[in-house]
Write a protein that holds these residues in place. Structure first.
Motif, PDB file in Angstrom:
ATOM      1  N   HIS A 188       0.723  -1.240   0.036  1.00 27.92           N
ATOM      2  CA  HIS A 188       0.212  -0.018  -0.043  1.00 27.92           C
ATOM      3  C   HIS A 188       0.920   1.127   0.089  1.00 27.92           C
ATOM      4  CE1 HIS A 188      -2.614   3.250   1.981  1.00 27.92           C
ATOM      5  NE2 HIS A 188      -3.275   2.586   1.198  1.00 27.92           N
ATOM      6  N   ASP A 189       1.985   1.520   0.888  1.00 26.09           N
ATOM      7  CA  ASP A 189       2.797   2.542   0.917  1.00 26.09           C
ATOM      8  C   ASP A 189       3.488   2.860  -0.498  1.00 26.09           C
ATOM      9  OD1 ASP A 189       4.426   0.152   1.163  1.00 26.09           O
ATOM     10  OD2 ASP A 189       5.814   1.445   2.022  1.00 26.09           O
ATOM     11  N   VAL A 190       3.587   1.993  -1.420  1.00 21.69           N
ATOM     12  CA  VAL A 190       4.200   2.210  -2.595  1.00 21.69           C
ATOM     13  C   VAL A 190       3.288   2.434  -3.992  1.00 21.69           C
ATOM     14  CG1 VAL A 190       6.316   1.551  -2.059  1.00 21.69           C
ATOM     15  CG2 VAL A 190       4.830  -0.108  -3.405  1.00 21.69           C
ATOM     16  N   ALA A 191       2.195   1.592  -3.800  1.00 19.49           N
ATOM     17  CA  ALA A 191       1.276   1.537  -4.960  1.00 19.49           C
ATOM     18  C   ALA A 191      -0.122   1.832  -4.500  1.00 19.49           C
ATOM     19  CB  ALA A 191       1.345   0.135  -5.450  1.00 19.49           C
ATOM     20  N   PHE A 192      -0.890   2.320  -5.379  1.00 19.70           N
ATOM     21  CA  PHE A 192      -2.403   2.588  -5.453  1.00 19.70           C
ATOM     22  C   PHE A 192      -3.157   1.000  -5.375  1.00 19.70           C
ATOM     23  CE2 PHE A 192      -1.157   6.461  -7.327  1.00 19.70           C
ATOM     24  CZ  PHE A 192      -1.590   7.434  -6.423  1.00 19.70           C
ATOM     25  N   GLN A 193      -4.074   0.627  -4.608  1.00 15.55           N
ATOM     26  CA  GLN A 193      -4.474  -0.491  -4.480  1.00 15.55           C
ATOM     27  C   GLN A 193      -6.001  -0.626  -5.098  1.00 15.55           C
ATOM     28  OE1 GLN A 193      -2.705  -3.169  -2.742  1.00 15.55           O
ATOM     29  NE2 GLN A 193      -0.994  -1.365  -2.616  1.00 15.55           N
ATOM     30  N   ARG A 194      -6.857   0.371  -5.078  1.00 20.68           N
ATOM     31  CA  ARG A 194      -8.044   0.355  -5.651  1.00 20.68           C
ATOM     32  C   ARG A 194      -8.039   0.451  -7.184  1.00 20.68           C
ATOM     33  NH1 ARG A 194     -10.197   3.762  -1.665  1.00 20.68           N
ATOM     34  NH2 ARG A 194     -11.167   4.994  -3.310  1.00 20.68           N
ATOM     35  N   ALA A 195      -8.896  -0.190  -7.857  1.00 19.34           N
ATOM     36  CA  ALA A 195      -8.710  -0.035  -9.354  1.00 19.34           C
ATOM     37  C   ALA A 195      -9.166   1.455  -9.794  1.00 19.34           C
ATOM     38  CB  ALA A 195      -9.948  -0.942  -9.788  1.00 19.34           C
ATOM     39  N   ASN A 196     -10.149   2.127  -9.185  1.00 23.40           N
ATOM     40  CA  ASN A 196     -10.443   3.355  -9.663  1.00 23.40           C
ATOM     41  C   ASN A 196      -9.239   4.328  -9.214  1.00 23.40           C
ATOM     42  OD1 ASN A 196     -11.129   3.159  -6.752  1.00 23.40           O
ATOM     43  ND2 ASN A 196     -12.171   5.100  -7.112  1.00 23.40           N
ATOM     44  N   GLU A 197      -8.649   4.113  -8.290  1.00 18.28           N
ATOM     45  CA  GLU A 197      -7.140   5.083  -8.009  1.00 18.28           C
ATOM     46  C   GLU A 197      -6.239   4.704  -9.192  1.00 18.28           C
ATOM     47  OE1 GLU A 197      -6.700   5.430  -3.414  1.00 18.28           O
ATOM     48  OE2 GLU A 197      -6.281   3.572  -4.069  1.00 18.28           O
ATOM     49  N   VAL A 198      -6.116   3.609  -9.433  1.00 15.37           N
ATOM     50  CA  VAL A 198      -4.923   3.094 -10.505  1.00 15.37           C
ATOM     51  C   VAL A 198      -5.518   3.844 -11.786  1.00 15.37           C
ATOM     52  CG1 VAL A 198      -3.979   1.434 -11.832  1.00 15.37           C
ATOM     53  CG2 VAL A 198      -4.323   1.072  -9.229  1.00 15.37           C
ATOM     54  N   THR A 199      -6.620   3.900 -12.174  1.00 16.12           N
ATOM     55  CA  THR A 199      -7.133   4.511 -13.338  1.00 16.12           C
ATOM     56  C   THR A 199      -6.823   5.844 -13.546  1.00 16.12           C
ATOM     57  OG1 THR A 199      -8.727   2.645 -13.806  1.00 16.12           O
ATOM     58  CG2 THR A 199      -8.865   4.676 -14.877  1.00 16.12           C
ATOM     59  N   GLU A 200      -7.213   6.613 -12.136  1.00 16.82           N
ATOM     60  CA  GLU A 200      -6.990   7.829 -11.916  1.00 16.82           C
ATOM     61  C   GLU A 200      -5.616   8.362 -12.202  1.00 16.82           C
ATOM     62  OE1 GLU A 200      -9.029   8.838  -8.485  1.00 16.82           O
ATOM     63  OE2 GLU A 200     -10.965   8.266  -9.164  1.00 16.82           O
ATOM     64  N   SER A 201      -4.723   7.643 -11.732  1.00 20.35           N
ATOM     65  CA  SER A 201      -3.564   7.826 -11.624  1.00 20.35           C
ATOM     66  C   SER A 201      -2.853   7.493 -13.023  1.00 20.35           C
ATOM     67  CB  SER A 201      -2.621   6.910 -10.808  1.00 20.35           C
ATOM     68  OG  SER A 201      -1.103   6.968 -11.266  1.00 20.35           O
ATOM     69  N   TYR A 202      -3.383   6.453 -13.901  1.00 17.99           N
ATOM     70  CA  TYR A 202      -3.057   6.391 -15.190  1.00 17.99           C
ATOM     71  C   TYR A 202      -3.293   7.715 -15.953  1.00 17.99           C
ATOM     72  CZ  TYR A 202      -2.209   3.937 -19.607  1.00 17.99           C
ATOM     73  OH  TYR A 202      -1.722   3.304 -20.778  1.00 17.99           O
ATOM     74  N   LEU A 203      -4.593   8.073 -15.665  1.00 14.44           N
ATOM     75  CA  LEU A 203      -4.986   9.306 -16.561  1.00 14.44           C
ATOM     76  C   LEU A 203      -3.903  10.681 -16.213  1.00 14.44           C
ATOM     77  CD1 LEU A 203      -8.978   9.099 -16.212  1.00 14.44           C
ATOM     78  CD2 LEU A 203      -7.568   8.437 -18.145  1.00 14.44           C
ATOM     79  N   ARG A 204      -3.787  10.833 -15.000  1.00 14.99           N
ATOM     80  CA  ARG A 204      -2.581  11.850 -14.677  1.00 14.99           C
ATOM     81  C   ARG A 204      -1.394  11.579 -15.561  1.00 14.99           C
ATOM     82  NH1 ARG A 204      -4.848  10.886  -9.413  1.00 14.99           N
ATOM     83  NH2 ARG A 204      -3.020  10.012  -8.790  1.00 14.99           N
ATOM     84  N   CYS A 205      -0.824  10.469 -15.400  1.00 16.41           N
ATOM     85  CA  CYS A 205       0.344  10.203 -16.043  1.00 16.41           C
ATOM     86  C   CYS A 205       0.370  10.504 -17.713  1.00 16.41           C
ATOM     87  CB  CYS A 205       0.839   8.798 -15.720  1.00 16.41           C
ATOM     88  SG  CYS A 205       1.151   8.411 -14.122  1.00 16.41           S
ATOM     89  N   LEU A 206      -0.955   9.835 -18.172  1.00 18.42           N
ATOM     90  CA  LEU A 206      -1.156   9.972 -19.647  1.00 18.42           C
ATOM     91  C   LEU A 206      -1.020  11.633 -19.931  1.00 18.42           C
ATOM     92  CD1 LEU A 206      -1.864   8.441 -22.086  1.00 18.42           C
ATOM     93  CD2 LEU A 206      -4.100   8.666 -21.599  1.00 18.42           C
ATOM     94  N   ASP A 207      -1.777  12.347 -18.976  1.00 16.72           N
ATOM     95  CA  ASP A 207      -1.733  13.739 -19.460  1.00 16.72           C
ATOM     96  C   ASP A 207      -0.187  14.474 -19.324  1.00 16.72           C
ATOM     97  OD1 ASP A 207      -4.511  14.376 -19.073  1.00 16.72           O
ATOM     98  OD2 ASP A 207      -3.769  16.417 -18.152  1.00 16.72           O
TER      99      ASP A 207
END
Ligand code: FDA
Length: 301
Positions: A188-207
């Motif tokens: 947990h301390d290094v990675a998002f665990q919930r699917a929606n958090e991962v997708t949100e992070s993906y969208l920020r990274c993609l930006d």
């Protein structure tokens, strides 16, 4: 016969949905078929976490033969796309990164050998991302070799909390970053665990990547980030020569073909080799629905 996480026996049919074959000859046939369909390929010789120097050397030898064979493929023209249609993907842990004492240096030297050969063959190389304990060493190797091989790519995993910052740092001119969600079990301390958090992070990274100056590789099957990439490409005036979509062999084939037919650059990540067990169990873990496919394949045997 090996057993997946679930205890279900994995038959040859099941393996063949996600893996091009155990031999290079089988892989080459699949790669040519994909190229003929208007897609590009990135080939992974399966294997990871080598703790034996001889095994790492054997992996290098296989990649050199692979690059030779890939260079001989017929490459149909892809209008508007400048990228070499053939790439290899490689895990540094297969090249010796985990060897005691000088593992990272061995892996860096082995990667240099592969890149030298790839440059002669007009084949790209991208370094896969493994578990988070290897991220710093892997990015250090890529940074070191990009001086000699500016086209050398790296994978970043959006589930890691650090990755948005890495994307900003690595979005400069010439930087080739493959953005995926991430496939390992991480704390947990290094990675998002919930699917929606991962997708949100993906969208920020993609930006960060799409609005930057590098060459983003949008590696996902998820319709939401794919739609976002379409919008960001329009906003940043990126044509198919400046970014690509990437998906795994055997997953969303129709969507791959649809994107390619629309003129986008689409690359398929194609694994081959006998060490398919770790790869296959990661595909199963990320999508339990694949169990249905596994079971159907068993019943119909
Ligand atoms: P997500 O898992 O949320 O899936 C979204 C949708 O895609 C699903 O609803 C389904 O429709 C479809 N889908 C996804 N997975 C499927 C499956 N197995 N079978 C059938 N349908 C499926 N990871 C890593 O840690 N290091 C790496 O180096 C790489 N390299 C890499 C290269 C490329 C080209 C790709 C596409 C992916 C990777 N990955 C990876 C794997 C990645 O981290 C991730 O585990 C998978 O891509 C699944 O995540 P999605 O983004 O597809 O979304």
């Amino acid at each position: 016969m090996k057993r997946a996480l679930t205890g279900i026996p994995i038959t040859a049919d099941i393996v063949r949905r996600f893996v091009a074959g155990e031999t290079r000859a089988e892989l080459i046939e699949v790669a040519q078929t994909l190229l003929n369909s208007g897609r590009m390929v990135s080939v992974d010789f399966l294997g990871e976490n080598t703790t034996d120097r001889g095994q790492a050397d054997a992996t290098v030898a296989e990649y050199l033969s692979l690059i030779n064979d890939l260079a001989a493929l017929n490459r149909p023209a892809l209008p508007g796309i400048d990228a070499p249609p053939v790439e290899v993907s490689v895990k540094l842990s297969a090249l010796g990164q985990a060897l005691p004492d000088d593992g990272p240096a061995v892996a860096t030297e082995n990667l240099r050998i592969l890149c030298t050969k790839a440059a002669q063959a007009d084949v790209w190389v991208t370094v896969d991302a493994e578990d988070h304990t290897t991220t710093d060493a892997t990015l250090a190797t890529v940074r070191e070799l990009r001086g000699e091989f500016p086209w050398l790519g790296a994978v970043l995993q959006a589930y890691l909390r650090r990755t948005e910052a890495d994307c900003r740092e690595l979005s400069g001119p010439g930087s080739r970053i493959r953005l995926c969600k991430g496939a390992y079990r991480e704390p947990h301390d290094v990675a998002f665990q919930r699917a929606n958090e991962v997708t949100e992070s993906y969208l920020r990274c993609l930006d960060a990547l799409m609005l930057g100056d590098g060459y983003p590789m949008v590696a996902t099957h998820d319709p939401e980030p794919i739609a976002d990439a379409v919008d960001l490409a329009a906003e940043s005036d990126r044509g198919p020569d400046r970014f690509e979509y990437q998906m795994l062999y055997g997953i969303r084939d129709a969507e791959q073909l649809r994107l390619a037919a629309a003129g986008s650059a689409v690359r398929v990540y194609v694994p081959y080799g006998s060490q398919w067990y770790g790869y296959l169990t990661r595909r199963l873990a990320e999508r339990p629905a694949n169990l249905t496919f596994f079971l159907r394949a068993l019943v119909s045997k």
